[in-house]
Design a protein around this motif. Structure first.
Motif, PDB file in Angstrom:
ATOM      1  N   PHE A  73       1.287   4.296  34.370  1.00 28.15           N
ATOM      2  CA  PHE A  73       0.729   4.104  35.712  1.00 28.15           C
ATOM      3  C   PHE A  73       1.770   3.874  36.795  1.00 28.15           C
ATOM      4  O   PHE A  73       1.453   3.944  37.978  1.00 28.15           O
ATOM      5  CB  PHE A  73      -0.308   2.978  35.714  1.00 28.15           C
ATOM      6  CG  PHE A  73      -1.575   3.395  35.014  1.00 28.15           C
ATOM      7  CD1 PHE A  73      -2.380   4.378  35.563  1.00 28.15           C
ATOM      8  CD2 PHE A  73      -1.942   2.847  33.804  1.00 28.15           C
ATOM      9  CE1 PHE A  73      -3.531   4.803  34.923  1.00 28.15           C
ATOM     10  CE2 PHE A  73      -3.097   3.257  33.149  1.00 28.15           C
ATOM     11  CZ  PHE A  73      -3.888   4.239  33.706  1.00 28.15           C
ATOM     12  N   GLN A 103      -8.078   1.967  36.900  1.00 31.24           N
ATOM     13  CA  GLN A 103      -7.763   0.547  37.045  1.00 31.24           C
ATOM     14  C   GLN A 103      -8.139  -0.189  35.768  1.00 31.24           C
ATOM     15  O   GLN A 103      -7.446  -1.084  35.333  1.00 31.24           O
ATOM     16  CB  GLN A 103      -8.514  -0.057  38.240  1.00 31.24           C
ATOM     17  CG  GLN A 103      -7.877   0.266  39.577  1.00 31.24           C
ATOM     18  CD  GLN A 103      -7.981   1.727  39.931  1.00 31.24           C
ATOM     19  OE1 GLN A 103      -9.020   2.350  39.719  1.00 31.24           O
ATOM     20  NE2 GLN A 103      -6.913   2.298  40.444  1.00 31.24           N
ATOM     21  N   GLN A 104      -9.269   0.223  35.180  1.00 30.84           N
ATOM     22  CA  GLN A 104      -9.674  -0.423  33.936  1.00 30.84           C
ATOM     23  C   GLN A 104      -8.659  -0.131  32.825  1.00 30.84           C
ATOM     24  O   GLN A 104      -8.248  -1.038  32.107  1.00 30.84           O
ATOM     25  CB  GLN A 104     -11.064   0.061  33.511  1.00 30.84           C
ATOM     26  CG  GLN A 104     -11.508  -0.568  32.204  1.00 30.84           C
ATOM     27  CD  GLN A 104     -12.986  -0.389  31.975  1.00 30.84           C
ATOM     28  OE1 GLN A 104     -13.443   0.720  31.696  1.00 30.84           O
ATOM     29  NE2 GLN A 104     -13.730  -1.452  32.123  1.00 30.84           N
ATOM     30  N   GLU A 154     -14.198  -6.787  29.947  1.00 30.24           N
ATOM     31  CA  GLU A 154     -12.744  -6.566  29.887  1.00 30.24           C
ATOM     32  C   GLU A 154     -12.036  -7.778  29.293  1.00 30.24           C
ATOM     33  O   GLU A 154     -11.100  -7.647  28.504  1.00 30.24           O
ATOM     34  CB  GLU A 154     -12.192  -6.255  31.283  1.00 30.24           C
ATOM     35  CG  GLU A 154     -12.570  -4.855  31.751  1.00 30.24           C
ATOM     36  CD  GLU A 154     -12.002  -4.525  33.122  1.00 30.24           C
ATOM     37  OE1 GLU A 154     -11.256  -5.353  33.690  1.00 30.24           O
ATOM     38  OE2 GLU A 154     -12.312  -3.439  33.633  1.00 30.24           O
ATOM     39  N   GLN A 177      -5.960   1.238  45.531  1.00 31.77           N
ATOM     40  CA  GLN A 177      -5.468   1.123  44.151  1.00 31.77           C
ATOM     41  C   GLN A 177      -4.437   2.215  43.857  1.00 31.77           C
ATOM     42  O   GLN A 177      -4.656   3.088  43.009  1.00 31.77           O
ATOM     43  CB  GLN A 177      -6.619   1.222  43.148  1.00 31.77           C
ATOM     44  CG  GLN A 177      -7.453  -0.032  43.047  1.00 31.77           C
ATOM     45  CD  GLN A 177      -8.682   0.031  43.915  1.00 31.77           C
ATOM     46  OE1 GLN A 177      -9.324   1.053  44.015  1.00 31.77           O
ATOM     47  NE2 GLN A 177      -9.004  -1.059  44.579  1.00 31.77           N
ATOM     48  N   LEU A 197       2.220   4.185  44.381  1.00 34.58           N
ATOM     49  CA  LEU A 197       2.382   2.739  44.183  1.00 34.58           C
ATOM     50  C   LEU A 197       3.828   2.341  44.484  1.00 34.58           C
ATOM     51  O   LEU A 197       4.079   1.360  45.180  1.00 34.58           O
ATOM     52  CB  LEU A 197       2.014   2.376  42.745  1.00 34.58           C
ATOM     53  CG  LEU A 197       2.190   0.905  42.353  1.00 34.58           C
ATOM     54  CD1 LEU A 197       1.305   0.003  43.195  1.00 34.58           C
ATOM     55  CD2 LEU A 197       1.877   0.705  40.880  1.00 34.58           C
ATOM     56  N   MET A 226      -1.321   4.455  42.583  1.00 34.71           N
ATOM     57  CA  MET A 226      -0.742   4.657  41.261  1.00 34.71           C
ATOM     58  C   MET A 226       0.583   5.411  41.377  1.00 34.71           C
ATOM     59  O   MET A 226       0.810   6.136  42.336  1.00 34.71           O
ATOM     60  CB  MET A 226      -1.687   5.509  40.399  1.00 34.71           C
ATOM     61  CG  MET A 226      -2.947   4.802  39.994  1.00 34.71           C
ATOM     62  SD  MET A 226      -2.573   3.528  38.780  1.00 34.71           S
ATOM     63  CE  MET A 226      -4.233   3.042  38.325  1.00 34.71           C
ATOM     64  N   SER A 251     -12.195   4.788  34.692  1.00 31.97           N
ATOM     65  CA  SER A 251     -11.561   3.961  35.707  1.00 31.97           C
ATOM     66  C   SER A 251     -10.104   3.740  35.330  1.00 31.97           C
ATOM     67  O   SER A 251      -9.783   3.112  34.337  1.00 31.97           O
ATOM     68  CB  SER A 251     -12.286   2.618  35.821  1.00 31.97           C
ATOM     69  OG  SER A 251     -11.407   1.661  36.371  1.00 31.97           O
ATOM     70  N   ALA A 255      -5.589   0.534  33.191  1.00 33.78           N
ATOM     71  CA  ALA A 255      -4.371  -0.219  33.515  1.00 33.78           C
ATOM     72  C   ALA A 255      -4.547  -1.702  33.181  1.00 33.78           C
ATOM     73  O   ALA A 255      -3.621  -2.359  32.737  1.00 33.78           O
ATOM     74  CB  ALA A 255      -4.025  -0.042  34.991  1.00 33.78           C
ATOM     75  N   ARG A 256      -5.761  -2.210  33.404  1.00 31.70           N
ATOM     76  CA  ARG A 256      -5.998  -3.643  33.170  1.00 31.70           C
ATOM     77  C   ARG A 256      -6.084  -3.990  31.695  1.00 31.70           C
ATOM     78  O   ARG A 256      -5.519  -4.977  31.258  1.00 31.70           O
ATOM     79  CB  ARG A 256      -7.308  -4.076  33.844  1.00 31.70           C
ATOM     80  CG  ARG A 256      -7.230  -4.242  35.349  1.00 31.70           C
ATOM     81  CD  ARG A 256      -8.487  -4.933  35.881  1.00 31.70           C
ATOM     82  NE  ARG A 256      -9.719  -4.215  35.613  1.00 31.70           N
ATOM     83  CZ  ARG A 256     -10.345  -3.433  36.486  1.00 31.70           C
ATOM     84  NH1 ARG A 256      -9.850  -3.259  37.681  1.00 31.70           N
ATOM     85  NH2 ARG A 256     -11.466  -2.836  36.163  1.00 31.70           N
TER      86      ARG A 256
END
Ligand SMILES: Nc1ncnc2c1ncn2[C@@H]1O[C@H](COP(=O)(O)OP(=O)(O)OP(=O)(O)O)[C@@H](O)[C@H]1O
Ligand SMILES: [Mg+2]
Lengths: 236, 275
Positions: free
Chosen positions: B258, B231-232, B211, A79, A85, A81, B229, B234-235
């Motif tokens: 991000f 990723q969370q 989510e 993942q 990324l 960033m 998180s 970002a989501r």
């Protein structure tokens, strides 16, 4: 230039990023060699060299596949960033451009195999030779800008693409003149014209790589900035 | 459309994809907020605008003050011994620390969902009906039922529990309990929903459901979520704020934070690097 030189907390991630960067440089080297050899094979009508260059294209394709796989697996597992990324995403783009450059080299090599019982006159091919030197320089500069995350160098590469376009246009006119002078020149000049066209496309891929380098370094897209520059430049 | 639609169908449209956050009206405005716990300062001059009907995520290392700041918004810090809040927080332009403001009413307007699902030891129905009842929003059983059903539907839980509304809320799975807590929080029709790590005790599927729910809720609520998180964040969020050592370091469009954060501290944190 990006200053995020801190080590990643997870060292295996750091190693993977380094490996990916190495794969890109390695592929860059393979492609540069392919372009050099392909033009050499054409200008000297060196058939064995042309065949070897065509054979090596498979390795370039394979390298692209490996870079893609590595990048996809890193996205899935790490993942990534921010700059990480951008590095991983641009590696996919750069590998794609390099693969296309490899295809150009293959095309030029194939063309040289089609030419039989004919030798090219330096008078005709000097322009193509000069263009090859310029293109290779351009490709190297783009790859260096990418490896060093140097946006200023990337902009310089994009700006000199106009020079290549101009050279291509003048080469086209020159070869056209030779063809008009004597129809017997048509065959070899046509081959050289196609070759110049392929080289010009290599220049476009070098520009793409430079744009990727700019994005990698700054997180911003260069296209609009370049368009501005294009507008201020006088076309030939 | 359920009964809540009318109340929330104001003249503001939800944040569209690609629409800039700066075009969006501001629901909450914090200026120079400082928090002390006794002699220890936990938050330093935090100023931020929270956009209406969008999800704003707070990220940052443990102890950086995310929960502290979240608790300032609905004055939960008032209940903490020795906590002192200075600065200004305005909800729709109205100072939430104004003396004339009723804290109980404020907490109905600013709902909160916690890390661990914490249903009351009562039935599912009572868990949701409780808030509207104590705030005098429902007058009879029928009205209470309407709020309970619509809130459970909004929280995406109704279908799973409609046959056991009178069984204890504590008998649900963790993910269901969390959705019950969300239903409870939205039953009082708050304008703002605060969520402190709402998914950290849930599995990936239950997390995905929450989510998805958050994404639906942002059409009608202003949501602020604290999450560990990245990723969370970002989501689910459109805006992200990064806190470090009690200071707001950087805030901006989530996509930007991000892919291309401006500050090195943010960069190091989100990329998992040693600062
Ligand atoms: N009730 C309290 N009394 C004293 N100090 C507190 C209290 N609550 C929080 N703190 C301190 O304030 C600072 C910020 O804490 P806070 O809980 O807001 O951090 P956080 O960013 O939410 O962390 P986490 O991600 O671990 O939940 C910490 O140093 C913490 O020890
Ligand atoms: Mg916390």
């Amino acid at each position: 230039m990006t200053t995020a030189k801190n080590e990643h907390i997870v060292s295996s991630y750091e190693e993977e990023l380094t490996l990916l960067a190495q794969m890109i440089s390695e592929m860059g080297g393979m492609v540069e060699a392919a372009v050099t050899d392909a033009t050499q094979a054409l200008l000297k009508l060196d058939h064995p060299l042309a065949q070897a260059t065509i054979a090596r294209d498979k390795m370039i394709d394979e390298m692209q596949r490996r870079i893609d796989e590595k990048a996809v697996s890193m996205i899935a597992r790490r993942q990534p960033m921010a700059a990480d990324l951008r590095m991983i995403i641009t590696s996919i783009h750069v590998a794609n451009d390099l693969e296309r450059v490899g295809d150009m080299a293959k095309q030029v090599s194939r063309r040289s195999l089609q030419i039989e019982g004919l030798s090219l006159a330096p008078k005709f091919y000097n322009g193509v030779k000069h263009m090859t030197t310029l293109i290779l320089h351009q490709l190297q500069a783009a790859l260096d800008a990418y490896a060093e995350r140097n946006s200023a160098a990337a902009v310089a590469v994009c700006n000199s693409d106009d020079e290549i376009d101009a050279l291509h246009t003048s080469l086209f006119r020159e070869l056209l003149t030779y063809m008009m002078e004597d129809p017997r020149n048509i065959t070899q000049c046509t081959h050289l014209l196609f070759c110049a066209k392929s080289l010009e496309r290599v220049g476009d891929h070098a520009t793409n790589i430079a744009e990727a380098a700019y994005y990698l370094d700054t997180g911003k897209h260069l296209s609009s900035a370049v368009e501005d520059l294009h507008r201020t430049q006088v076309k030939v | 459309m359920d009964m809540m639609a009318g109340k929330f169908a104001a003249n503001v449209t939800p944040l569209e994809e690609g629409m800039s956050l700066s075009d969006h009206p501001i629901r909450l405005e914090a200026r120079d907020v400082c928090v002390h716990y006794g002699a220890k300062q936990a938050l330093y001059d935090v100023s931020i605008d929270i956009p209406d009907r969008a999800v704003t995520a707070f990220i940052g290392p443990s102890g950086c003050g995310k929960s502290t700041f979240l608790r300032c918004i609905n004055r939960m810090n008032d209940t903490i011994e020795g906590a002192r809040v200075t600065g200004r927080i305005a909800l729709d332009g109205e100072d939430v620390y104004d003396r004339s403001l009723d804290v109980v009413e404020l907490r109905a307007r600013v709902g909160m969902v916690f890390q661990k699902p914490n249903p009351f030891p009562k039935s599912i129905f009572e868990n949701v009906a409780y808030g509207p009842k104590i705030h005098g929003m429902v007058r009879n059983k029928a009205e209470a039922e309407e709020v309970v059903v619509s809130s459970l539907k909004r929280a995406g839980l109704f279908e799973e529990v409609k046959d056991r509304l009178h069984e204890p809320g504590t008998g649900l799975s963790g993910g269901q309990q969390q959705r019950l807590c969300i239903a409870r929080a939205i039953a009082t029709r708050p304008e703002v929903l605060l969520m402190d790590e709402p998914c950290s005790a849930l599995d990936p599927i239950a997390t995905a459901i929450i989510e998805e729910l958050i994404d639906e809720l942002r059409e009608n609520f202003t949501i602020v979520i604290v999450t560990h998180s990245m990723q969370q964040a970002a989501r689910v969020s459109q805006k992200t704020a990064f806190f470090h050592l009690g200071k707001l370091i950087e805030e901006g469009d989530t996509a930007n934070i991000f892919t291309n954060p401006a500050k090195k501290q943010t960069q190091d944190y989100i990329m998992g690097r040693i600062g």
